[in-house]
Design a protein around this motif. Structure first.
Motif, PDB file in Angstrom:
ATOM      1  N   UNK A 211       0.788  -1.081   0.053  1.00  0.00           N
ATOM      2  CA  UNK A 211       0.026  -0.112   0.004  1.00  0.00           C
ATOM      3  C   UNK A 211       0.976   1.281  -0.028  1.00  0.00           C
ATOM      4  N   UNK A 212       0.339   2.424  -0.236  1.00  0.00           N
ATOM      5  CA  UNK A 212       1.068   3.728  -0.317  1.00  0.00           C
ATOM      6  C   UNK A 212       1.650   4.076   1.126  1.00  0.00           C
ATOM      7  N   UNK A 213       2.883   4.190   1.243  1.00  0.00           N
ATOM      8  CA  UNK A 213       3.190   4.589   2.828  1.00  0.00           C
ATOM      9  C   UNK A 213       3.922   5.885   2.643  1.00  0.00           C
ATOM     10  N   UNK A 214       3.870   6.845   3.636  1.00  0.00           N
ATOM     11  CA  UNK A 214       4.750   8.093   3.685  1.00  0.00           C
ATOM     12  C   UNK A 214       5.697   7.780   4.890  1.00  0.00           C
ATOM     13  N   UNK A 215       6.834   7.991   4.321  1.00  0.00           N
ATOM     14  CA  UNK A 215       7.989   7.803   5.447  1.00  0.00           C
ATOM     15  C   UNK A 215       8.504   9.382   5.791  1.00  0.00           C
ATOM     16  N   UNK A 216       7.980   9.884   6.909  1.00  0.00           N
ATOM     17  CA  UNK A 216       8.471  11.335   7.045  1.00  0.00           C
ATOM     18  C   UNK A 216       9.643  11.512   7.950  1.00  0.00           C
ATOM     19  N   UNK A 217      10.642  11.821   7.415  1.00  0.00           N
ATOM     20  CA  UNK A 217      11.827  12.082   8.268  1.00  0.00           C
ATOM     21  C   UNK A 217      11.724  13.208   9.073  1.00  0.00           C
ATOM     22  N   UNK A 218      12.284  13.240  10.229  1.00  0.00           N
ATOM     23  CA  UNK A 218      12.373  14.476  11.052  1.00  0.00           C
ATOM     24  C   UNK A 218      13.498  15.474  10.563  1.00  0.00           C
TER      25      UNK A 218
ATOM     26  N   UNK B 118     -11.871  -2.427   1.569  1.00  0.00           N
ATOM     27  CA  UNK B 118     -10.842  -2.464   0.052  1.00  0.00           C
ATOM     28  C   UNK B 118      -9.806  -1.217   0.081  1.00  0.00           C
ATOM     29  N   UNK B 119      -9.902  -0.261   1.208  1.00  0.00           N
ATOM     30  CA  UNK B 119      -8.954   0.748   1.168  1.00  0.00           C
ATOM     31  C   UNK B 119      -7.574   0.308   0.951  1.00  0.00           C
ATOM     32  N   UNK B 120      -7.287  -0.654   1.796  1.00  0.00           N
ATOM     33  CA  UNK B 120      -5.827  -1.010   1.630  1.00  0.00           C
ATOM     34  C   UNK B 120      -5.667  -2.529   1.519  1.00  0.00           C
ATOM     35  N   UNK B 121      -4.741  -2.912   0.748  1.00  0.00           N
ATOM     36  CA  UNK B 121      -4.426  -4.409   0.324  1.00  0.00           C
ATOM     37  C   UNK B 121      -3.854  -5.097   1.524  1.00  0.00           C
ATOM     38  N   UNK B 122      -4.519  -6.290   1.908  1.00  0.00           N
ATOM     39  CA  UNK B 122      -3.849  -7.098   2.951  1.00  0.00           C
ATOM     40  C   UNK B 122      -2.345  -7.400   2.958  1.00  0.00           C
ATOM     41  N   UNK B 123      -1.714  -7.110   3.914  1.00  0.00           N
ATOM     42  CA  UNK B 123      -0.290  -6.982   3.968  1.00  0.00           C
ATOM     43  C   UNK B 123      -0.116  -8.600   4.510  1.00  0.00           C
ATOM     44  N   UNK B 124       1.328  -9.013   3.855  1.00  0.00           N
ATOM     45  CA  UNK B 124       1.819 -10.428   4.162  1.00  0.00           C
ATOM     46  C   UNK B 124       2.137 -10.329   5.511  1.00  0.00           C
ATOM     47  N   UNK B 125       2.034 -11.460   6.262  1.00  0.00           N
ATOM     48  CA  UNK B 125       2.272 -11.243   7.473  1.00  0.00           C
ATOM     49  C   UNK B 125       3.652 -11.876   7.819  1.00  0.00           C
TER      50      UNK B 125
END
Lengths: 333, 344
Positions: free
Chosen positions: A164-171, B337-344
């Motif tokens: 999924x889209x992730x934001x990694x926000x550095x300080x 449906x917003x997020x795809x399930x992550x692999x654990x």
């Protein structure tokens, strides 16, 4: 375990993930020289097909991430300052945060966007924002706010492996700070807060760059006999509600420290969650310590005036607990 | 296999030549299929049977058909708010598209996207899009992926004259030229930027914007299926061979309004005359033009083409019946449906 700088920890995470997965592609403005420092040497190591400089065109950088991710790649976009997310906001707000739902779950968008947040460096208002509130409100993106080198490494690796889209926000301004980082494979899960200091007098939730002044305030308060619990949420989406609620169950008081502007800040959201789910645990009002609703000024003294610091955090805790300055002086009230 | 039987052999086209008889018949079939789908949506929208707005592609069919004839499922395409034609031409299933527009669980997006967002990732259809110009960077990103894969895939961006005024066009023309990405920018200049004539809001020639980046740019009669087919064939071949991006400006005309039921929001306001619309309809219909050419050059008999039209109409009716018989969308999907399930 090795003493590592925060930007080096992000670098190490990116390099490890690029080595592990040939589908990890990095791009952004000036990433080859890596002005921010978190990708230095990566271009020499991996070459043009894996990491490349782009033109200055944030609208297209975020949009291309959606297309490249749709084509099966895991995209890492270095956006420098989080203020530049505003320029690239259509693909964030209308595309990557929404397309999985809108396509009925067909689309997976493994995208990591790295940017710095916060002021404190006399960069003035257009390079100093703490812009995660707008990201949190989208609903479809993860937001990580590492405050230590170990978390910077572990959260970056988790982000790059996410679907999924992730934001990694550095300080901002903390990239050179040293901390112990576990060697080798080290991942920090999203949605798990860390208790940085234990205490029973009050809970202080401190986000990202605010952890350091919050810990300093906690040390000062300790000298006054107030043992404050300091929680670092580490990710804002998903957010570890249980950790904060269990701490408030113990302390009865909550202060949330957030460098974002007060209106609709992460602090506002955390305060709302605790007010709704933990009202009976509270012995007093919740306090938010935030930047007021102003643009960050250039002058260092004016900047320090608006951004939360140790003194404001300690004052908020004292006020909540009915302490006055006199307690601090050791003078009876 | 595509819904129309088109687009399974990307090696087929040769610049300069026209389509073979078999290819020409498939082009005709695709155009008619789009037209019948859109006419049905026009009528059912007017009858109040559709939950949301539809933006129809009537009169522009030659562009989607002529371009997508050169694509296979592994190629990418991004589309616009007027996207049914691209979905159909790129091989999307009209049954699941209709079910989507009818907001049914069987919809291609399970009823979560609707008319403006039909997408079929398995066929490289990266989605119709409600944001004008959003597809430019998405198609460019997919082309970057195709370039990295290095296996001859291409990416097509359909956009309109309205989107040509978005800054994203300059950005993507620049980066796709610099990186020699296999992307084909197809500007469907249909004369209108929503409710404003294009000429009022567009300076210069749109294709010149690509020429400023030294990108090969063709201006074609978008209502001439052969003309579009030929230009697209050349652009797609260039992209597959590593020759970088191309630009096609297809001049066409939007017969329908910006969206159906626009008369309700326009009131007494008008942005074009009825005579203008009638003129395009009578003298420049892309399907009528192509049909008469097929008959006059002996590619097909009128009876043969009538048979194709009848079969297509049956398919459209069957698709609508499928959509109408579908189950209502699952409202809880919005939360899961917003997020795809992550692999654990």
């Amino acid at each position: 375990m090795a003493r590592t700088r925060l930007i080096q920890a992000i670098h190490d995470a990116v390099v490890e993930e690029m080595a592990r997965d040939p589908k990890v592609i990095v791009y952004g403005e000036d990433v080859e020289l890596s002005i921010v420092g978190d990708l230095r040497g990566v271009h020499e190591q991996f070459g043009h097909d894996r990491i490349r400089n782009t033109p200055i065109c944030e609208t297209t950088l975020t949009g291309m991430a959606v297309g490249l991710a749709s084509a099966g790649y895991h995209v890492v976009v270095q956006m420098m300052f989080s203020n530049f997310l505003y320029t690239g906001m259509d693909a964030i707000g209308n595309q990557m945060s929404k397309l999985r739902l809108m396509t009925g779950g067909q689309m997976e968008l493994p995208i990591t966007i790295i940017a710095t947040i916060g002021g404190g460096s006399a960069n003035a208002a257009q390079h100093s924002d703490t812009s995660y509130p707008m990201l949190m409100n989208l609903g479809g993106v993860n937001v990580a706010v590492p405050a230590t080198p170990a978390d910077a490494k572990g959260l970056t690796k988790t982000a790059i492996r996410s679907k999924n889209p992730c934001f990694l926000l550095e300080p901002n301004g903390r990239g050179g700070e040293l901390g112990e980082v576990p060697d080798g494979e080290y991942l920090v899960p999203f949605g798990k807060a860390a208790v940085r200091r234990e205490g029973d007098a009050a809970t202080v939730v401190a986000i990202g760059r605010m952890l350091k002044p919050a810990l300093a305030a906690a040390a000062a308060l300790d000298a006054e006999g107030l043992r404050v619990e300091v929680i670092d949420p580490r990710t804002l989406v998903p957010f570890d509600e249980d950790c904060v609620l269990s701490s408030v169950a113990k302390t009865g008081h909550l202060v949330v420290v957030d460098e974002a502007r007060e209106c609709c800040s992460a602090a506002s959201q955390i305060a709302a969650v605790v007010a709704e789910k933990g009202f009976s645990l509270l012995k007093g009002p919740i306090r938010r310590v935030t930047t007021p609703n102003v643009a960050i000024p250039y002058a260092p003294n004016a900047e320090a005036h608006v951004i939360p610091g140790e003194a404001r955090i300690a004052a908020a805790v004292r006020e909540l607990l009915g302490r006055t300055e006199n307690h601090r002086q050791g003078v009876p009230a | 296999m595509t819904a129309t039987g088109l687009g399974d052999n990307p090696q087929r086209s040769h610049a300069g030549d026209g389509p073979s008889p078999a290819e020409a018949l498939r082009l005709f079939e695709t155009m008619v299929l789009i037209r019948r789908v859109e006419e049905r949506l026009r009528d059912d929208s007017a009858a109040g049977k559709l939950p949301g707005a539809v933006h129809l592609y009537i009169g522009e069919e030659a562009v989607a058909a002529g371009v997508c004839a050169h694509l296979s499922d592994r190629d990418y395409a991004t589309s616009t708010h007027r996207g049914h034609g691209h979905f159909v031409a790129k091989g999307g299933d009209i049954r699941t598209m209709m079910a989507e527009i009818w907001a049914k669980r069987e919809g291609i997006c399970q009823g979560m996207g609707g008319s403006m967002h039909v997408a079929d990732i398995s066929k490289g259809i990266l989605g119709a899009n409600g944001i004008v110009g959003a597809g430019l960077s998405i198609a460019t990103g997919a082309a970057f992926g195709a370039r990295l894969d290095g296996d001859g895939k291409v990416s097509v961006c359909f956009f309109g004259d309205g989107a040509s005024n978005q800054g994203a066009l300059m950005e993507t023309l620049n980066i796709s030229t610099l990186w020699q990405l296999p992307v084909i920018f197809v500007c469907e200049n249909n004369g209108f930027s929503e409710f404003t004539p294009s000429a009022e809001v567009t300076a210069g020639r749109i294709a010149d914007r690509a020429r400023a980046f030294s990108m090969p740019a063709a201006e074609v009669d978008g209502n001439d299926a052969t003309d579009v087919w030929r230009a697209a064939g050349e652009a797609v071949r260039r992209a597959r061979e590593g020759g970088g991006p191309s630009f096609i400006e297809a001049r066409t005309y939007r017969i329908q309004g910006h969206f159906e039921a626009e008369s309700f929001v326009l009131g007494t306001g008008r942005y074009r005359s009825d005579e203008e619309i009638a003129g395009w309809r009578q003298d420049n219909d892309p399907i009528a033009r192509f049909r008469s050419r097929l008959v006059s050059d002996g590619t097909a008999s009128a009876a043969q083409l009538d048979r194709i039209e009848a079969e297509v109409l049956d398919r459209v009716n069957e698709a609508v019946a499928y959509a109408e018989a579908g189950q209502p969308a699952d409202p809880e999907l919005a939360e899961t449906l917003m997020f795809a399930p992550e692999e654990s």
